[in-house]
Design a protein around this motif. Structure first.
Motif, PDB file in Angstrom:
ATOM      1  N   THR A 244       0.706  -1.101  -0.024  1.00 18.20           N
ATOM      2  CA  THR A 244      -0.061   0.161  -0.121  1.00 18.20           C
ATOM      3  C   THR A 244       0.878   1.340   0.006  1.00 18.20           C
ATOM      4  O   THR A 244       0.598   2.322  -0.519  1.00 18.20           O
ATOM      5  CB  THR A 244      -1.069  -0.126   1.205  1.00 18.20           C
ATOM      6  N   ASP A 245       1.817   1.056   0.688  1.00 23.60           N
ATOM      7  CA  ASP A 245       2.730   2.377   0.640  1.00 23.60           C
ATOM      8  C   ASP A 245       3.558   2.498  -0.867  1.00 23.60           C
ATOM      9  O   ASP A 245       3.583   3.575  -1.300  1.00 23.60           O
ATOM     10  CB  ASP A 245       4.082   2.112   1.700  1.00 23.60           C
ATOM     11  N   LEU A 246       3.796   1.406  -1.502  1.00 21.50           N
ATOM     12  CA  LEU A 246       4.277   1.415  -2.568  1.00 21.50           C
ATOM     13  C   LEU A 246       3.051   2.040  -3.656  1.00 21.50           C
ATOM     14  O   LEU A 246       3.558   2.775  -4.486  1.00 21.50           O
ATOM     15  CB  LEU A 246       4.675  -0.011  -3.091  1.00 21.50           C
ATOM     16  N   ALA A 247       1.999   1.576  -3.546  1.00 19.81           N
ATOM     17  CA  ALA A 247       1.043   2.014  -4.407  1.00 19.81           C
ATOM     18  C   ALA A 247       0.552   3.428  -4.180  1.00 19.81           C
ATOM     19  O   ALA A 247       0.462   4.257  -5.088  1.00 19.81           O
ATOM     20  CB  ALA A 247      -0.227   1.379  -3.937  1.00 19.81           C
ATOM     21  N   LYS A 248       1.108   4.084  -3.048  1.00 24.70           N
ATOM     22  CA  LYS A 248       0.640   5.378  -2.819  1.00 24.70           C
ATOM     23  C   LYS A 248       1.905   6.294  -3.236  1.00 24.70           C
ATOM     24  O   LYS A 248       1.826   7.619  -3.868  1.00 24.70           O
ATOM     25  CB  LYS A 248       0.813   5.760  -1.353  1.00 24.70           C
ATOM     26  N   ALA A 249       3.098   5.739  -3.710  1.00 18.15           N
ATOM     27  CA  ALA A 249       4.148   6.366  -4.537  1.00 18.15           C
ATOM     28  C   ALA A 249       3.646   6.681  -5.957  1.00 18.15           C
ATOM     29  O   ALA A 249       4.273   7.479  -6.407  1.00 18.15           O
ATOM     30  CB  ALA A 249       5.210   5.422  -4.403  1.00 18.15           C
ATOM     31  N   HIS A 250       3.013   5.746  -6.217  1.00 12.20           N
ATOM     32  CA  HIS A 250       2.384   5.845  -7.776  1.00 12.20           C
ATOM     33  C   HIS A 250       1.461   7.007  -7.953  1.00 12.20           C
ATOM     34  O   HIS A 250       1.431   7.678  -9.056  1.00 12.20           O
ATOM     35  CB  HIS A 250       1.628   4.572  -8.340  1.00 12.20           C
ATOM     36  N   VAL A 251       0.720   7.031  -6.939  1.00 16.03           N
ATOM     37  CA  VAL A 251      -0.334   8.296  -6.761  1.00 16.03           C
ATOM     38  C   VAL A 251       0.250   9.415  -6.749  1.00 16.03           C
ATOM     39  O   VAL A 251       0.163  10.359  -7.482  1.00 16.03           O
ATOM     40  CB  VAL A 251      -1.306   8.145  -5.479  1.00 16.03           C
ATOM     41  N   ALA A 252       1.556   9.515  -5.998  1.00 21.16           N
ATOM     42  CA  ALA A 252       2.130  10.937  -5.743  1.00 21.16           C
ATOM     43  C   ALA A 252       3.143  11.117  -7.030  1.00 21.16           C
ATOM     44  O   ALA A 252       3.438  12.445  -7.460  1.00 21.16           O
ATOM     45  CB  ALA A 252       3.418  10.823  -4.675  1.00 21.16           C
ATOM     46  N   ALA A 253       3.371   9.925  -7.865  1.00 18.22           N
ATOM     47  CA  ALA A 253       4.305  10.180  -8.950  1.00 18.22           C
ATOM     48  C   ALA A 253       3.254  10.659 -10.277  1.00 18.22           C
ATOM     49  O   ALA A 253       3.522  11.524 -11.028  1.00 18.22           O
ATOM     50  CB  ALA A 253       4.906   8.883  -9.409  1.00 18.22           C
ATOM     51  N   VAL A 254       2.078  10.328 -10.311  1.00 11.48           N
ATOM     52  CA  VAL A 254       1.043  10.885 -11.314  1.00 11.48           C
ATOM     53  C   VAL A 254       0.763  12.156 -10.936  1.00 11.48           C
ATOM     54  O   VAL A 254       0.522  12.919 -11.946  1.00 11.48           O
ATOM     55  CB  VAL A 254      -0.224   9.871 -11.539  1.00 11.48           C
ATOM     56  N   ALA A 255       0.473  12.450  -9.865  1.00 10.79           N
ATOM     57  CA  ALA A 255       0.347  13.734  -9.449  1.00 10.79           C
ATOM     58  C   ALA A 255       1.354  14.919  -9.881  1.00 10.79           C
ATOM     59  O   ALA A 255       1.101  15.698 -10.331  1.00 10.79           O
ATOM     60  CB  ALA A 255      -0.082  13.960  -7.843  1.00 10.79           C
ATOM     61  N   ARG A 256       2.385  14.348  -9.608  1.00  5.18           N
ATOM     62  CA  ARG A 256       3.541  15.119 -10.101  1.00  5.18           C
ATOM     63  C   ARG A 256       3.458  15.401 -11.411  1.00  5.18           C
ATOM     64  O   ARG A 256       3.837  16.613 -12.104  1.00  5.18           O
ATOM     65  CB  ARG A 256       5.049  14.278  -9.727  1.00  5.18           C
TER      66      ARG A 256
END
Ligand code: UFG
Length: 344
Positions: A244-256
């Motif tokens: 889930t931590d890993l998944a949140k990194a994807h959300v942060a990356a697409v937001a960027r």
């Protein structure tokens, strides 16, 4: 209008967790998966967690360009997160053609469709395997990549380079593609709901599913590969990161990407915790968390394993505003809850 993200391989282990987190962040998600290495269990779990029964799902093989193109025709895709790939290291050594053709062609088709439909943001799921047996630990994004230890690893390196080249070429063209490669360390655990998790087919290759399957009685005994490494307890060191931590990194990356915060058209981030944990330590912690005494034995080293690999996640922490948060105990408890859920 909310942005739309295509998740290729979205019915799989990491893809399903990423779909959940993207939807929680307000994005629309389209899932594509050929179900070659999973069934619909996790996709059904995603629907339950999100309370959404209307997530577009395409059962397609990304190696078929026409099918990929159809998704881009039917949806205005703002970003693609590409997971659709084979991932068994050992199998890739015995079946290199299968791995090169699947992992490269599917990614090329995604990029080609993205380009043909006006360009978009592409996030590639890479791996810490590109660092090989790194001399200096922890590894930063500047740590040189090493020759891949397996065809699987080589496809990760090659896809990173393909993305880099496509980003460079399209930067001066009409259909711009921007890219981020996330280099995952060792994703483990399951969603806190225990409705989605890792679902290996056959005998698991990876440590945590082997542990949980042994604990539940599906496997007789866990083999720990090597206790003669020059580490404190003799077993390998890894950077185990909660899925889930890993998944949140994807959300942060697409937001960027969406918010125009990228500093270059192609960026790379290490997605790890920065915390090395030994294989033996993980086994012991699992016993504590689950209350189950595991049957395990030490056996010879596994070919191709590196002794130690963990991330310096400083760059991702700073630039993505993201940090791995869950403790190893919480993560192991979630993996155990998932295994028990499967046995219900
Ligand atoms: N291990 C055991 N027993 C098992 C399974 C694993 O002792 O039954 C050990 C391995 O030897 C290794 C550690 O547990 O030291 C972790 O092994 P995994 O197979 O879970 O993970 P790896 O670090 O080997 O694999 C990860 C990713 C791959 C990637 C690879 C490259 O899962 O995608 O790193 O090193 F390619």
């Amino acid at each position: 209008m909310s942005k739309k993200v295509l998740v290729s391989g979205g019915a799989g282990y990491i893809g399903s967790h990423v779909t959940v987190e993207l939807m929680a962040a307000g994005y629309e998600v389209v899932v594509a998966d050929n179900l070659s290495n999973c069934d619909l269990t996790c996709f059904e779990g995603v629907k339950k967690i999100t309370g959404r029964d209307d997530i577009p799902f395409y059962q397609i093989d990304c190696c078929d360009y026409v099918s990929v193109d159809k998704v881009f025709t039917e949806h205005k895709i703002d970003a693609v997160i590409h997971f659709a790939a084979f991932k068994a290291v050992g199998e890739s050594v015995s079946e290199p053609i299968k791995y090169y053709s699947n992992n490269l062609v599917s990614f090329l088709n995604i990029l080609e469709a993205a380009k043909n439909h006006g360009g978009c943001n592409v996030l590639f799921s890479s791996s810490a395997t590109v660092y090989g047996e790194a001399k200096d630990l922890p590894v930063t994004e500047q740590t040189p990549r090493m020759p891949a230890m397996s065809p699987y690893g080589n496809t990760k390196t090659m896809c990173e380079d393909i993305l880099r080249d496509v980003v460079y070429a399209t930067s001066t063209q009409d259909a711009v593609i921007k890219g981020i490669a996330l280099r995952y360390f060792n994703p483990i655990g399951a969603h806190p709901s225990a409705l989605i998790g890792e679902l290996p087919r056959g005998v698991p290759n990876n440590l945590v599913p082997y542990i949980t399957q042994t604990a539940i009685g599906k496997r007789e005994c866990l083999s720990i590969f090597g206790n003669d490494y020059p580490t404190e307890d003799g077993t390998c060191l890894r950077d185990f990161i909660d899925v889930t931590d890993l998944a949140k990194a994807h959300v942060a990356a697409v937001a960027r990407m969406f918010e125009g915060r990228m500093k270059k058209g192609y960026e790379i981030f290490n997605v790890g915790t920065g915390r090395p944990v030994s294989v033996y330590e993980l086994v012991t912690k699992f016993e504590q968390v689950s209350g189950v005494k595991l049957d395990y034995k030490f056996v010879a080293r596994r070919e191709g394993d590196v002794m130690a690999l963990w991330a310096d996640p400083t760059f991702a922490n700073r630039e993505l505003g993201w940090k791995a948060e869950r403790t190893i105990e919480e993560t192991l408890a979630s993996a155990w809850a998932w295994e028990k859920h499967l046995a219900e």
